[in-house]
Each structure stands twice: as structure tokens, then as C-alpha cells.
Design an enzyme around this catalytic site. Structure first.
Site, mmCIF file in Angstrom:
data_model
loop_
_atom_site.group_PDB
_atom_site.id
_atom_site.type_symbol
_atom_site.label_atom_id
_atom_site.label_comp_id
_atom_site.label_asym_id
_atom_site.label_seq_id
_atom_site.Cartn_x
_atom_site.Cartn_y
_atom_site.Cartn_z
ATOM 1 N NE ARG A 27 35.374 41.479 36.605
ATOM 2 C CZ ARG A 27 35.004 40.454 37.358
ATOM 3 N NH1 ARG A 27 35.871 39.539 37.735
ATOM 4 N NH2 ARG A 27 33.761 40.330 37.759
ATOM 5 C CG ASN A 45 35.978 44.020 39.084
ATOM 6 O OD1 ASN A 45 36.111 44.453 37.950
ATOM 7 N ND2 ASN A 45 34.847 43.482 39.502
#
Length: 105
Positions: A27, A45
Site C-alpha cells: 500500500r 487492505n
């Protein structure tokens, strides 16, 4: 409409990335690449182990981000992409006015 005008249009892509993409800095890497490309949005997520990337900006920049997410060797000019990607599903959605910044959620 010319190709140049279409490239400047703001588009939004929603990508679901499968593989080893949680707990490896994926990320953060996605956020850094998105900011470099001038995109806004989020990378988060999902409970099933995927990462959802919701990005918007010029079409060419969104296309470049999707290409980086899909790159088979996971390498870009900034170095190796963390984790490993086994698949990326992408859909184009209407842009959301007022979206600013790019965050990891």
C-alpha cells in the site's frame, strides 16, 4: 475528441490486487507511485487478502498506475514492488469530485 483531450480527462479506476500484497509495504508503494503520477485516492487492505486501489486523475496516469500494478516482474524506476502480484482486476468508475490526496486506509 482528440486523443490529447481524452488523456487529460479525469477518470477513476478501482483495482483489486491479488497475491502477497498485505504486510509487505504494498500500500505504501502504491501510494508513492500514485502521488508521483499525480493521482488521488486510497489503497486499503481487504479482509480476503487483496488490496483495493481506488485512484483517479488523468487517464494516462491511471493507465500508468495499472501497468505498474500488473507488471510481471514488479519493477519500476523507483525499484522493486513489494510482495508479489498474481492478478489485478480493474474497473473504470465515474470520478468523484472533491477527492484530494492519496492515503493508505
Amino acid at each position: 475528441m482528440s486523443a490529447d483531450a481524452g488523456d487529460a480527462a479525469v477518470v477513476r479506476v478501482l483495482a483489486h490486487v491479488r497475491g502477497t500484497v498485505q504486510g509487505v509495504g504494498f500500500r505504501w508503494w502504491t501510494r508513492a507511485r500514485s502521488l508521483e503520477l499525480g493521482l488521488v485516492g486510497t489503497a486499503r487492505n481487504l479482509p480476503d487478502g487483496r488490496v483495493e486501489v481506488d485512484a483517479q486523475g488523468p487517464r494516462a496516469a491511471c493507465d500508468a498506475l495499472v501497468a505498474l500494478l500488473r507488471a510481471p516482474d514488479g519493477v519500476d524506476a523507483a525499484g522493486r514492488r513489494p510482495g508479489s502480484v498474481t492478478g489485478v482486476a480493474v474497473q473504470e468508475l465515474p470520478a468523484r469530485p472533491g477527492t484530494t490526496g492519496f492515503r493508505e486506509a
